[in-house]
Design an enzyme around this catalytic site. Structure first.
Site, PDB file in Angstrom:
ATOM      1  N   ASP A 215       0.796  -1.234   0.000  1.00 36.30           N
ATOM      2  CA  ASP A 215       0.000   0.000   0.000  1.00 36.30           C
ATOM      3  C   ASP A 215       0.826   1.281   0.000  1.00 36.30           C
ATOM      4  OD1 ASP A 215      -2.605  -1.096  -0.115  1.00 36.30           O
ATOM      5  OD2 ASP A 215      -2.467  -1.661   1.996  1.00 36.30           O
TER       6      ASP A 215
ATOM      7  N   ASP B   3      -6.347  -3.677  -6.667  1.00 35.06           N
ATOM      8  CA  ASP B   3      -6.038  -2.391  -6.039  1.00 35.06           C
ATOM      9  C   ASP B   3      -4.567  -1.994  -6.228  1.00 35.06           C
ATOM     10  OD1 ASP B   3      -7.843  -4.218  -4.841  1.00 35.06           O
ATOM     11  OD2 ASP B   3      -8.094  -2.989  -3.066  1.00 35.06           O
TER      12      ASP B   3
HETATM   13  N1  GLY Z   1      -7.489  -2.030  -0.336  1.00 31.38           N
HETATM   14  C1  GLY Z   1      -8.162  -1.024  -0.970  1.00 31.38           C
HETATM   15  C2  GLY Z   1      -9.634  -1.132  -0.973  1.00 31.38           C
HETATM   16  O1  GLY Z   1     -10.250  -1.583  -0.035  1.00 31.38           O
HETATM   17  O2  GLY Z   1     -10.201  -0.726  -1.936  1.00 31.38           O
END
Ligand code: GLY
Length: 400
Positions: A119, A179
């Site tokens: 992230d 993501d």
């Molecule tokens: N991990 C990013 C989301 O929940 O979209």
């Protein structure tokens, strides 16, 4: 003459969904009022929950009791609030916002060394990335570069991907979530800042592998793809936040749209533009996309139309569509659709000023099983980003 032009634009906006600068200014005025409220609420919270827990640094959502929920720097959402403060500074030019943005940005510095998560882009690029773009502060540059170095450690060359999660080891060997496309922006920036092409190569490889393995023939995306890192083989295709493994989780589709659009921006590789356009078609032409263009949390949620919407997916989609509208030809449709999303969000999903602890938008859905129908900080971040992009397009200025 100026007044006549402004009111004509306002009428045009009402008729077509076009978002004129006068409207954008009104929405930023509201965002400033809400963010001042949020800052006062955050200031009143004890940031040290107990002796052995990390400091809470940024707001994320409201908890089930309706209270403001803060997160530590290591949380994937910690960069969005500083990013919003930078966007307020960008729009208003007010020192007040630059001061607050700097304060909330530096809280995240230690994350540049955290190689235990993918992230990094969300955390470091939304905060330090925007900060560097607007101030050219050399200290921010160093954090971006170190963040990219730490993220690169998660690249698995045989599989050609950056590992997403380290948790759920009993379920997945090397999970990659859609993501993760959002973290590539940080890697492209690091190559520009250093001249070291290794970051760029990792980003491009990840994007190509994801294109091959995450996408179905209808151009919807799986959420999680699990890899064998020794052979590079795909082991499983699952969901974690959507309705089921075979479904199209709305925010995941929006991350993919945004991710391939930014990959095209950085590489000019036509396969990325083609992919972004195919994802846009999947979303915009989907028979279960509501008329106001704010999707249900999953395009395949079985109870549609009695399912929750996900305003965060709509905000990410709008911002990506504004960018996509600047590539190729004949993309007026993408801009018109993005305007339509912004019109819907600002009219029907925005918090009244002075309410909801300062969040801008309501009715987001983090996942099928948690953070259901709540404000989410990343919905607000991408909403402000989309508004800034709309303004630049109105003024015929480049987005980047
Ligand atoms: N991990 C990013 C989301 O929940 O979209």
């Amino acid at each position: 003459m100026k007044k006549i032009t402004i009111s004509l634009l306002a009428v045009l906006g009402l008729l077509t969904g076009f978002v004129p600068n006068t409207r954008i200014k009104t929405l930023f005025d509201r965002a400033e009022q809400q963010t001042r409220l949020m800052l006062s609420e955050v200031a009143a919270i004890d940031k040290k929950p107990s002796s052995n827990k990390p400091l809470w640094v940024s707001p994320r959502t409201l908890n089930e009791a309706g209270a403001l929920q803060l997160v530590p720097a290591r949380d994937w959402t910690s960069g969005f609030f500083p990013g919003e403060l930078w966007y307020l500074y960008e729009f208003t030019g007010k020192k007040e916002w630059a001061t607050q943005a700097r304060f909330y940005t530096v809280n995240l510095e230690a994350e540049k060394m955290n190689a235990g998560t993918h992230d990094m882009g969300f955390k470091i690029y939304c905060s330090y990335g925007n900060g560097f773009r607007l101030t050219r502060d050399p200290a921010y540059r160093e954090v971006i570069i170190q963040g990219a170095k730490s993220l690169s450690k998660r690249f698995k060359p045989t599989a050609g991907i950056i590992r997403s999660w380290d948790h759920h080891k009993e379920v997945w060997q090397c999970p990659v979530i859609i993501d993760n496309m959002m973290n590539l922006e940080l890697l492209f920036a690091a190559t520009r800042l250093t001249g070291d092409s290794s970051f760029y190569k990792i980003a491009v490889t990840h994007a190509k592998t994801t294109l091959k393995n995450h996408y179905r023939p209808d151009h919807s995306s799986f959420h999680v793809v699990d890899y064998d890192t020794l052979t590079g083989k795909v082991l499983k295709k699952n969901t974690h936040q959507g309705f089921n493994d075979a479904s199209a989780w709305s925010r995941g589709q929006a991350w993919g749209l945004y991710g391939y659009t930014l990959c095209y921006r950085e590489t000019k590789d036509p396969q990325f533009l083609k992919q972004a356009e195919a994802i846009a078609r999947f979303m915009l032409d989907h028979p279960r996309m509501p008329a106001d263009l704010v999707p249900y949390y999953d395009y395949d949620a079985p109870g549609i139309p009695n399912e929750l919407r996900d305003v965060s997916a709509a905000a990410v989609m709008a911002s990506a569509l504004y960018e996509l509208s600047t590539y190729g030809s004949g993309n007026a449709r993408y801009r018109a659709k993005a305007d339509q999303v912004i019109t819907s969000l600002s009219k029907s999903y925005a918090s009244p000023v002075g309410k909801n602890h300062g969040f801008l938008l309501l009715h987001s859905t983090g996942a099928k099983t948690f953070e259901r129908d709540v404000p989410l900080v990343y919905a607000d971040y991408y909403y402000l980003e989309a508004l800034l992009r709309a303004k630049k397009l109105n003024e015929k200025k480049p987005l980047f």
